[in-house]
Design an enzyme around this catalytic site. Sequence first.
Site, short mmCIF file in Angstrom:
data_model
loop_
_atom_site.label_atom_id
_atom_site.label_comp_id
_atom_site.label_asym_id
_atom_site.label_seq_id
_atom_site.Cartn_x
_atom_site.Cartn_y
_atom_site.Cartn_z
CG ASP A 32 -2.03 1.01 1.13
OD1 ASP A 32 -3.19 0.58 1.07
OD2 ASP A 32 -1.74 2.23 1.11
CG ASN A 87 -11.99 -0.30 4.24
OD1 ASN A 87 -12.43 -0.59 5.35
ND2 ASN A 87 -10.82 0.30 4.06
CD GLN A 94 -14.60 -0.61 -1.96
OE1 GLN A 94 -15.80 -0.79 -1.74
NE2 GLN A 94 -13.93 -1.30 -2.86
CB SER A 95 -10.60 5.42 -0.99
OG SER A 95 -9.50 4.57 -0.84
CG HIS A 100 -8.57 -3.02 -2.07
ND1 HIS A 100 -9.55 -2.33 -2.73
CD2 HIS A 100 -8.35 -2.35 -0.91
CE1 HIS A 100 -9.91 -1.28 -2.00
NE2 HIS A 100 -9.20 -1.27 -0.88
CG HIS A 102 -6.52 -2.81 3.26
ND1 HIS A 102 -5.77 -1.67 3.08
CD2 HIS A 102 -7.73 -2.52 2.72
CE1 HIS A 102 -6.49 -0.74 2.48
NE2 HIS A 102 -7.70 -1.23 2.24
P1 AMP Z 1 -9.63 1.47 0.63
O1 AMP Z 1 -9.87 2.71 1.42
O2 AMP Z 1 -9.93 0.21 1.41
O3 AMP Z 1 -10.35 1.53 -0.69
O4 AMP Z 1 -8.08 1.39 0.37
C1 AMP Z 1 -7.46 1.76 -0.81
C2 AMP Z 1 -5.99 1.72 -0.53
O5 AMP Z 1 -5.31 1.76 -1.75
C3 AMP Z 1 -5.46 2.88 0.31
O6 AMP Z 1 -4.88 2.38 1.50
C4 AMP Z 1 -4.44 3.55 -0.60
O7 AMP Z 1 -3.31 4.00 0.12
C5 AMP Z 1 -4.10 2.44 -1.56
N1 AMP Z 1 -3.66 2.84 -2.89
C6 AMP Z 1 -4.32 3.62 -3.77
N2 AMP Z 1 -3.62 3.75 -4.93
C7 AMP Z 1 -2.49 3.01 -4.78
C8 AMP Z 1 -1.36 2.74 -5.59
N3 AMP Z 1 -1.23 3.24 -6.83
N4 AMP Z 1 -0.38 1.94 -5.11
C9 AMP Z 1 -0.49 1.44 -3.85
N5 AMP Z 1 -1.52 1.65 -3.04
C10 AMP Z 1 -2.51 2.43 -3.47
#
Ligand code: AMP
Length: 125
Positions: A32, A87, A94-95, A100, A102
Amino acid sequence: MVKDDCIFCKIGAGEIPVQAVYEDEYCIAFPDMEPLMPVHVLIIPKDHYSDVADDVPEELLGHLFKVVQKVSDITGIHEGGFRLLLNTGDDASQSVRHLHIHMLGGHKMPRPNDQDWSFEANKDN
Ligand code: AMP
């Protein structure tokens, strides 16, 4: 199936390079970019599913969890233990809308109910 505007689809397709911790035909695991723990790895399927509730085939879900085992060995967090986080949707903040997992480890973590992210503590946010 991949989705054109999805950053994790681009990572899965090799269009955005990452330091893969593990990769096979179906998925890739990589660090991450904003790690919350000494080991913070994301495992993503190469096909696009928006989240774990997106009718993901059973075989793929099973495979991703076998990969969790492999990544825990590769990263050395198997022995100490680790936390999985998926998430899912708006309420979970969830962003990235591509399934995915974690994997968080490498240090002692508080139990979720030790922190103040309960509904009661956050209802005004
Ligand atoms: P979520 O909030 O569960 O959707 O987590 C998305 C995660 O993706 C976050 O922890 C970000 O830091 C990570 N993330 C987003 N873009 C990248 C990327 N290009 N490489 C590595 N991690 C990423």
